[in-house]
Design a protein around this motif. Structure first.
Motif, mmCIF file in Angstrom:
data_model
loop_
_atom_site.group_PDB
_atom_site.id
_atom_site.type_symbol
_atom_site.label_atom_id
_atom_site.label_comp_id
_atom_site.label_asym_id
_atom_site.label_seq_id
_atom_site.Cartn_x
_atom_site.Cartn_y
_atom_site.Cartn_z
ATOM 1 N N LEU A 178 -2.881 4.726 -2.847
ATOM 2 C CA LEU A 178 -3.732 5.684 -2.144
ATOM 3 C C LEU A 178 -3.591 7.026 -2.833
ATOM 4 C CD1 LEU A 178 -2.905 4.721 1.546
ATOM 5 C CD2 LEU A 178 -4.826 3.948 0.148
ATOM 6 N N LYS B 282 -9.428 -0.586 5.391
ATOM 7 C CA LYS B 282 -10.332 -1.496 4.691
ATOM 8 C C LYS B 282 -9.565 -2.490 3.828
ATOM 9 C CE LYS B 282 -14.513 1.279 4.667
ATOM 10 N NZ LYS B 282 -15.521 1.980 3.871
ATOM 11 N N GLU B 283 -8.512 -2.020 3.175
ATOM 12 C CA GLU B 283 -7.701 -2.915 2.335
ATOM 13 C C GLU B 283 -6.969 -3.955 3.183
ATOM 14 O OE1 GLU B 283 -7.689 -3.291 -0.861
ATOM 15 O OE2 GLU B 283 -8.825 -1.526 -1.434
ATOM 16 N N ARG C 49 -9.570 -6.508 4.312
ATOM 17 C CA ARG C 49 -9.937 -7.391 3.204
ATOM 18 C C ARG C 49 -8.838 -8.415 2.933
ATOM 19 N NH1 ARG C 49 -7.918 -7.871 -1.258
ATOM 20 N NH2 ARG C 49 -6.782 -5.921 -1.152
ATOM 21 N N VAL D 110 -1.993 -1.603 -3.737
ATOM 22 C CA VAL D 110 -3.048 -0.611 -3.598
ATOM 23 C C VAL D 110 -2.398 0.765 -3.562
ATOM 24 C CG1 VAL D 110 -4.879 0.269 -2.099
ATOM 25 C CG2 VAL D 110 -4.530 -2.206 -2.329
ATOM 26 N N SER E 32 1.058 5.613 -0.889
ATOM 27 C CA SER E 32 0.420 6.877 -1.252
ATOM 28 C C SER E 32 1.077 7.442 -2.504
ATOM 29 C CB SER E 32 0.548 7.889 -0.114
ATOM 30 O OG SER E 32 -0.146 7.428 1.019
ATOM 31 N N ILE F 35 0.875 -1.175 0.000
ATOM 32 C CA ILE F 35 0.000 0.000 0.000
ATOM 33 C C ILE F 35 0.906 1.217 0.000
ATOM 34 C CG2 ILE F 35 -1.767 1.290 1.244
ATOM 35 C CD1 ILE F 35 -2.735 -1.321 2.455
ATOM 36 N N LYS G 259 -9.291 3.919 3.683
ATOM 37 C CA LYS G 259 -9.016 2.977 2.587
ATOM 38 C C LYS G 259 -7.934 1.987 2.999
ATOM 39 C CE LYS G 259 -7.892 2.604 -2.317
ATOM 40 N NZ LYS G 259 -8.859 1.614 -2.690
ATOM 41 N N ASP H 263 -9.723 9.899 4.423
ATOM 42 C CA ASP H 263 -10.117 8.971 3.356
ATOM 43 C C ASP H 263 -9.017 7.948 3.079
ATOM 44 O OD1 ASP H 263 -12.563 10.202 3.093
ATOM 45 O OD2 ASP H 263 -12.046 11.297 1.268
ATOM 46 N N ALA H 264 -7.766 8.394 3.076
ATOM 47 C CA ALA H 264 -6.648 7.486 2.819
ATOM 48 C C ALA H 264 -6.490 6.493 3.968
ATOM 49 C CB ALA H 264 -5.358 8.277 2.613
#
Length: 85
Positions: free
Chosen positions: A55, A73-74, A77, A53, A25, A23, A70, A66-67
C-alpha cells in the motif's frame, strides 16, 4: 532476541497449508515493511502460495481512504479466489 526469533512466522513457512495474502503499507513506521518482505521470501522458498500487496503512501494505521479501499478490494479478491463458493 532468540525468543522473538523462535516465534517469528518467517521460521515456520514450511508449515503453511493455505494461501497467504500479505498486505503492508510502504510507510509503516510501526512494523517495517521488511518483515513482510522476509515472510514473502520465506513462503516462496517453501513453495507456498503467497501474494504480497504494498500500500503506497500510508502508515500502519491506514489513515488514508485510498489505502483502506485498496486493502478491502484486495481482501475481497483474494477471498473470492480461494474460498469455496
Amino acid at each position: 532476541s532468540s525468543k522473538l526469533d523462535s516465534a517469528s512466522p518467517v521460521n515456520f513457512a514450511d508449515k503453511v497449508k493455505i494461501p497467504v495474502l500479505l498486505i503492508h503499507s510502504e510507510k509503516d513506521a510501526t512494523v517495517p515493511i521488511e518483515q513482510s518482505e522476509k515472510e514473502e521470501a520465506a513462503l516462496k522458498r517453501a513453495g507456498k502460495n503467497v501474494e504480497f500487496v504494498r500500500l503506497a503512501g500510508d502508515d500502519h494505521y491506514l489513515e488514508l481512504a485510498d489505502a483502506r479501499i485498496k486493502l478491502l478490494k484486495e481482501v475481497e479478491r483474494f477471498l473470492a479466489a480461494h474460498l469455496d463458493k
